[in-house]
Design a protein around this motif. Sequence first.
Motif, mmCIF file in Angstrom:
data_model
loop_
_atom_site.group_PDB
_atom_site.id
_atom_site.type_symbol
_atom_site.label_atom_id
_atom_site.label_comp_id
_atom_site.label_asym_id
_atom_site.label_seq_id
_atom_site.Cartn_x
_atom_site.Cartn_y
_atom_site.Cartn_z
ATOM 1 N N GLY A 157 0.791 -1.221 0.000
ATOM 2 C CA GLY A 157 0.000 0.000 0.000
ATOM 3 C C GLY A 157 0.824 1.272 0.000
ATOM 4 O O GLY A 157 1.998 1.284 0.380
ATOM 5 N N SER A 158 0.183 2.359 -0.413
ATOM 6 C CA SER A 158 0.836 3.667 -0.392
ATOM 7 C C SER A 158 1.048 4.166 1.030
ATOM 8 O O SER A 158 1.811 5.113 1.249
ATOM 9 N N ASP A 159 0.380 3.535 2.014
ATOM 10 C CA ASP A 159 0.551 3.906 3.414
ATOM 11 C C ASP A 159 1.719 3.182 4.071
ATOM 12 O O ASP A 159 1.926 3.299 5.282
ATOM 13 N N GLY A 160 2.493 2.409 3.294
ATOM 14 C CA GLY A 160 3.648 1.700 3.832
ATOM 15 C C GLY A 160 3.335 0.344 4.416
ATOM 16 O O GLY A 160 4.232 -0.330 4.928
ATOM 17 N N ARG A 161 2.090 -0.088 4.345
ATOM 18 C CA ARG A 161 1.697 -1.374 4.929
ATOM 19 C C ARG A 161 1.675 -2.483 3.874
ATOM 20 O O ARG A 161 1.406 -2.235 2.698
ATOM 21 N N LEU A 162 1.934 -3.700 4.343
ATOM 22 C CA LEU A 162 1.792 -4.891 3.516
ATOM 23 C C LEU A 162 0.490 -5.575 3.912
ATOM 24 O O LEU A 162 0.313 -5.978 5.067
ATOM 25 N N TYR A 163 -0.436 -5.692 2.956
ATOM 26 C CA TYR A 163 -1.749 -6.271 3.216
ATOM 27 C C TYR A 163 -1.796 -7.709 2.705
ATOM 28 O O TYR A 163 -1.239 -8.032 1.651
ATOM 29 N N VAL A 164 -2.500 -8.559 3.451
ATOM 30 C CA VAL A 164 -2.649 -9.963 3.095
ATOM 31 C C VAL A 164 -4.127 -10.262 2.909
ATOM 32 O O VAL A 164 -4.954 -9.957 3.779
ATOM 33 N N GLY A 165 -4.480 -10.853 1.773
ATOM 34 C CA GLY A 165 -5.853 -11.230 1.492
ATOM 35 C C GLY A 165 -5.953 -12.696 1.122
ATOM 36 O O GLY A 165 -4.975 -13.309 0.676
ATOM 37 N N VAL A 166 -7.131 -13.272 1.293
ATOM 38 C CA VAL A 166 -7.354 -14.688 1.013
ATOM 39 C C VAL A 166 -7.888 -14.844 -0.403
ATOM 40 O O VAL A 166 -8.822 -14.159 -0.812
#
Length: 417
Positions: free
Chosen positions: A237-246
Amino acid sequence: MTTSQEILLASSPETLITAYDASTGATLGHFTGSRSPRKGLALAGKKLIAASHISPDATSASIHLYNWWSSIAFHHLPVPEPVAPLAATPDGLYLFSGGLSGYIHALTLPSGDLLRSFPAHSKPVSCLTMNDDNSLLISGGDDGTISVFPILRVLDNSSIDNLSQFALYSFHGHGSSVTCITTGMGGCNSTIISCSSDCTCKFWSIATGSHMRTVRFPCMIWSLAMDSTETNFYAGGSDGRLYVGVLKVKRRELISSDNEVVAWAPEHGGAVTAVVMANEGRNVVSASEDGSIRVWEVESGRMVRVLGHHERGGSISELVLAKGIINGRRCRRYGNGGGGGGSESEGGEMSLGFSGREIRKPVREVNEMEEMLSVVVKDRRRAIDRLEAAIGTYERLLGLILKEAKAGDTTTTDHNP
């Protein structure tokens, strides 16, 4: 004994391309001279690395080609316009680049000859990739569309010049620039996932040419990766976070409804510009505009290592994972300034870091050529020496003939009153 090794290549618009050992985080080498924009780094087969290069004043552009054993580009390929995203065929024979005009340019390697250019988008091409069996070229654009082209049609010189009508599909669904594309397994039956600065990831079926699912995020998504089992996907993300989805449940059925995504902590200090799977799927690696590279453990979601933040001194535009073979042998360092593809050991040697057989083959060929040239030079010198000796003998013989001729003339004159 042979062991497989994975190498991370990290490019930057401000500084070097750096090679890291994916399992230990050790720096293996650097490649100099390229200022690479987003998605501007690709592997061309097992022998070549291609990097888009934009000059500081943005008035000229080229693509730099590197060998694994040298830190300096051996070829600068001219391109019709500034290009950013790159994708290459696995045999290393063809390279595709996306231009600011929305055209895709197909080049032959290693010559860099332009095979053809064709329109793909109405705005700049923002990303390029190939599906798992390399039969399809998939592009994303700043116009929010995804285009799918059969590779055979793209490379067929007998086809008509306007390949836009040869696109297998053109997906319309994003409200802003497509920032990254990835595909699953299955060739023409696989799933395409596209992410965008419109804060969504969308899923598309290549088999049916239809939209399957949309996942929404609290920020713009800049990068994307999918695990090999196609169970989870990872979005930067542009917010610096790594997102995990199923992606799929245990019965391997694609989830059709929106599901909450989870953000792993801690976040980067800038937008996550690249995400790749590494170490046979055990780790996720994310890179950021703040210059840091973070290695995450898939099983626990725990960050296990940070790379490059203090060393690089610039933002990271792309991550590429290379897989090769180490055979345990060592050789002298080739190239300049710590050429990529190896880590230095005692005695000024380096352990071959990527595709050792491929590296040694050109080096051996160069050595054999040098030996042949040395033999040719020696033979040439011997031939010149023999020629000079023959000329000397001829000159002496000619002198004797002239003396005898003069003596004969004198004798004839004496006998004639």
